[in-house]
Write a protein that holds these residues in place. Structure first.
Motif, PDB file in Angstrom:
ATOM      1  N   UNK A 204       0.819  -1.204   0.000  1.00 35.67           N
ATOM      2  CA  UNK A 204       0.000   0.000   0.000  1.00 35.67           C
ATOM      3  C   UNK A 204       0.856   1.258   0.000  1.00 35.67           C
ATOM      4  N   UNK A 205       0.231   2.368  -0.326  1.00 35.55           N
ATOM      5  CA  UNK A 205       0.896   3.660  -0.241  1.00 35.55           C
ATOM      6  C   UNK A 205       1.171   3.991   1.229  1.00 35.55           C
ATOM      7  N   UNK A 206       2.088   4.900   1.521  1.00 35.89           N
ATOM      8  CA  UNK A 206       2.395   5.234   2.908  1.00 35.89           C
ATOM      9  C   UNK A 206       1.136   5.520   3.723  1.00 35.89           C
ATOM     10  N   UNK A 207       1.027   4.833   4.857  1.00 34.45           N
ATOM     11  CA  UNK A 207      -0.125   5.020   5.730  1.00 34.45           C
ATOM     12  C   UNK A 207      -1.328   4.197   5.359  1.00 34.45           C
ATOM     13  N   UNK A 208      -1.232   3.399   4.280  1.00 27.67           N
ATOM     14  CA  UNK A 208      -2.356   2.579   3.845  1.00 27.67           C
ATOM     15  C   UNK A 208      -2.001   1.098   3.961  1.00 27.67           C
ATOM     16  N   UNK A 209      -3.003   0.237   4.161  1.00 30.99           N
ATOM     17  CA  UNK A 209      -2.742  -1.196   4.184  1.00 30.99           C
ATOM     18  C   UNK A 209      -2.445  -1.698   2.779  1.00 30.99           C
ATOM     19  N   UNK A 210      -1.990  -2.950   2.636  1.00 30.41           N
ATOM     20  CA  UNK A 210      -1.745  -3.500   1.303  1.00 30.41           C
ATOM     21  C   UNK A 210      -3.035  -3.552   0.485  1.00 30.41           C
ATOM     22  N   UNK A 211      -2.883  -3.468  -0.832  1.00 32.20           N
ATOM     23  CA  UNK A 211      -3.999  -3.702  -1.745  1.00 32.20           C
ATOM     24  C   UNK A 211      -4.035  -5.189  -2.075  1.00 32.20           C
TER      25      UNK A 211
ATOM     26  N   UNK B 164       3.182   1.705  -8.994  1.00 35.47           N
ATOM     27  CA  UNK B 164       4.190   2.658  -9.457  1.00 35.47           C
ATOM     28  C   UNK B 164       5.185   3.001  -8.352  1.00 35.47           C
ATOM     29  N   UNK B 165       4.722   2.964  -7.113  1.00 35.59           N
ATOM     30  CA  UNK B 165       5.598   3.249  -5.975  1.00 35.59           C
ATOM     31  C   UNK B 165       6.499   2.069  -5.663  1.00 35.59           C
ATOM     32  N   UNK B 166       5.946   0.843  -5.752  1.00 37.75           N
ATOM     33  CA  UNK B 166       6.725  -0.370  -5.453  1.00 37.75           C
ATOM     34  C   UNK B 166       6.238  -1.502  -6.344  1.00 37.75           C
ATOM     35  N   UNK B 167       7.069  -1.972  -7.276  1.00 36.73           N
ATOM     36  CA  UNK B 167       6.639  -3.018  -8.199  1.00 36.73           C
ATOM     37  C   UNK B 167       6.766  -4.438  -7.638  1.00 36.73           C
ATOM     38  N   UNK B 168       7.234  -4.582  -6.395  1.00 34.63           N
ATOM     39  CA  UNK B 168       7.354  -5.909  -5.789  1.00 34.63           C
ATOM     40  C   UNK B 168       5.986  -6.349  -5.274  1.00 34.63           C
ATOM     41  N   UNK B 169       5.498  -7.485  -5.787  1.00 33.35           N
ATOM     42  CA  UNK B 169       4.147  -7.945  -5.452  1.00 33.35           C
ATOM     43  C   UNK B 169       4.181  -9.426  -5.099  1.00 33.35           C
ATOM     44  N   UNK B 170       3.059  -9.914  -4.580  1.00 29.76           N
ATOM     45  CA  UNK B 170       2.926 -11.326  -4.240  1.00 29.76           C
ATOM     46  C   UNK B 170       1.596 -11.832  -4.762  1.00 29.76           C
ATOM     47  N   UNK B 171       1.644 -12.902  -5.551  1.00 27.59           N
ATOM     48  CA  UNK B 171       0.425 -13.554  -6.036  1.00 27.59           C
ATOM     49  C   UNK B 171       0.204 -14.814  -5.211  1.00 27.59           C
TER      50      UNK B 171
ATOM     51  N   UNK C 142       8.109  -9.280  -9.733  1.00 29.11           N
ATOM     52  CA  UNK C 142       8.374  -7.882 -10.058  1.00 29.11           C
ATOM     53  C   UNK C 142       7.431  -7.501 -11.186  1.00 29.11           C
ATOM     54  N   UNK C 143       6.616  -6.501 -10.947  1.00 29.83           N
ATOM     55  CA  UNK C 143       5.574  -6.140 -11.901  1.00 29.83           C
ATOM     56  C   UNK C 143       6.070  -5.151 -12.943  1.00 29.83           C
ATOM     57  N   UNK C 144       5.652  -5.402 -14.170  1.00 29.57           N
ATOM     58  CA  UNK C 144       5.858  -4.449 -15.267  1.00 29.57           C
ATOM     59  C   UNK C 144       4.492  -4.133 -15.843  1.00 29.57           C
ATOM     60  N   UNK C 145       4.131  -2.860 -15.862  1.00 35.00           N
ATOM     61  CA  UNK C 145       2.838  -2.442 -16.390  1.00 35.00           C
ATOM     62  C   UNK C 145       2.981  -2.155 -17.884  1.00 35.00           C
ATOM     63  N   UNK C 146       2.134  -2.788 -18.662  1.00 37.20           N
ATOM     64  CA  UNK C 146       2.213  -2.673 -20.126  1.00 37.20           C
ATOM     65  C   UNK C 146       1.094  -1.766 -20.631  1.00 37.20           C
TER      66      UNK C 146
END
Length: 216
Positions: free
Chosen positions: A31-38, A71-78, A116-120
Motif C-alpha cells: 500500500x501507499x504510505x499510511x495505507x494497508x496493502x492492496x 508505481x511506488x513499489x513493483x514488488x508484489x505477491x500472487x 516484479x511487476x511491469x505495467x504494459x
C-alpha cells in the motif's frame, strides 16, 4: 506463510504441476504510505518460462486504484490457495487420547509467487498479451483477436492495463498432516471420504498422494 518440513513441496515439479491447474488468485501489492496493502482477486495465466520461475500475465481496468501503489513499489505477491478442507478435532486426536482431545486443523495447498511487476501500456504489446491470456482460458477459440484500432475490441484497449509479472521466488505448502502417525492419517482420510463436502475429495487426494514419500 509458515512452512514446516513436512508441509513443504517435495520438489519443484510438485508445485509446478499443482499451479498448472490453477489460474485464479489474489495479488497483494504494497500500500501507499499510511495505507494497508492492496489485495486484488484476478484471473491470470502462468507461463513456466522465461527465467527460472516463469511469469504471470493478467489485466485490470485502468481506473483500478492498484496502479498508484504499483508505481511506488513493483514488488508484489500472487497468492493461490485451493484444495482446502476443515478437519474436526476428533479425526486428528492422538491414538491414545480421547477423541474430544483432538485439535481441529485446516488442510490446504498454497503457492505464493513473489514477482516484479511491469505495467504494459503499449497498444501492440498489450493486445498480444491479452490474446495470450485469453488463449489459456479459451483454447477452443470463439472470440475475435484483440488488435489496436480494430473492431470489436480495439476500442476497449485504452481502458485496460496489462500486468507482466516476472516471478522471482516461489513458496509452496501442502498442509495435509503428514507429521501425524499413519493411523491418525487413515482416520482423517476416512472422515474426508465419508463427509465428502466440497473440497474434501481434493484434500484427501493430496493426503494420500504424498504419504508414500513421507513414510520413506
Amino acid at each position: 506463510m509458515l512452512i514446516h518440513p513436512w508441509d513443504a513441496a517435495h520438489d519443484e515439479a510438485e508445485w509446478r504441476a499443482w499451479l498448472a491447474g490453477h489460474d485464479f488468485g489474489q495479488l497483494a501489492v504494497n500500500g501507499l504510505p499510511g495505507e494497508p496493502p492492496w489485495v486484488q482477486p484476478m484471473h491470470f495465466r502462468y507461463d513456466a518460462e522465461p527465467g527460472p520461475y516463469g511469469r504471470v500475465i493478467a489485466h485490470l481496468a485502468r481506473p483500478n486504484p492498484l496502479w498508484r501503489a504499483l508505481e511506488t513499489c513493483p514488488d508484489v505477491l500472487l497468492s493461490v490457495v485451493d484444495d482446502y478442507a476443515f478437519v474436526p478435532g476428533p479425526w486428528a486426536a492422538p491414538e491414545d487420547a480421547p477423541a474430544a482431545h483432538g485439535t481441529p486443523t485446516s488442510f490446504y495447498a498454497a503457492v505464493q509467487l513473489r514477482c516484479t511487476a511491469r505495467v504494459v501500456d503499449d497498444p501492440a504489446e498489450k493486445a498480444a498479451l491479452l490474446n495470450r491470456q485469453v488463449a489459456h482460458f479459451q483454447p477452443e477459440g470463439g472470440t475475435e483477436q484483440v488488435a489496436p484500432g480494430a473492431a470489436p475490441f480495439g476500442r476497449l484497449l485504452p481502458g485496460l492495463r496489462v500486468l507482466d509479472l516476472a516471478v522471482t521466488d516461489v513458496r509452496a505448502k501442502f498442509k495435509y498432516a503428514h507429521h501425524k502417525p499413519p493411523a491418525v492419517q487413515d482416520r482423517i482420510a476416512e472422515g474426508l471420504a465419508v463427509r465428502d463436502a466440497p473440497g474434501d475429495a481434493a484434500a484427501r487426494a493430496h493426503q494420500l498422494r504424498r504419504r508414500p514419500a513421507e513414510r520413506g
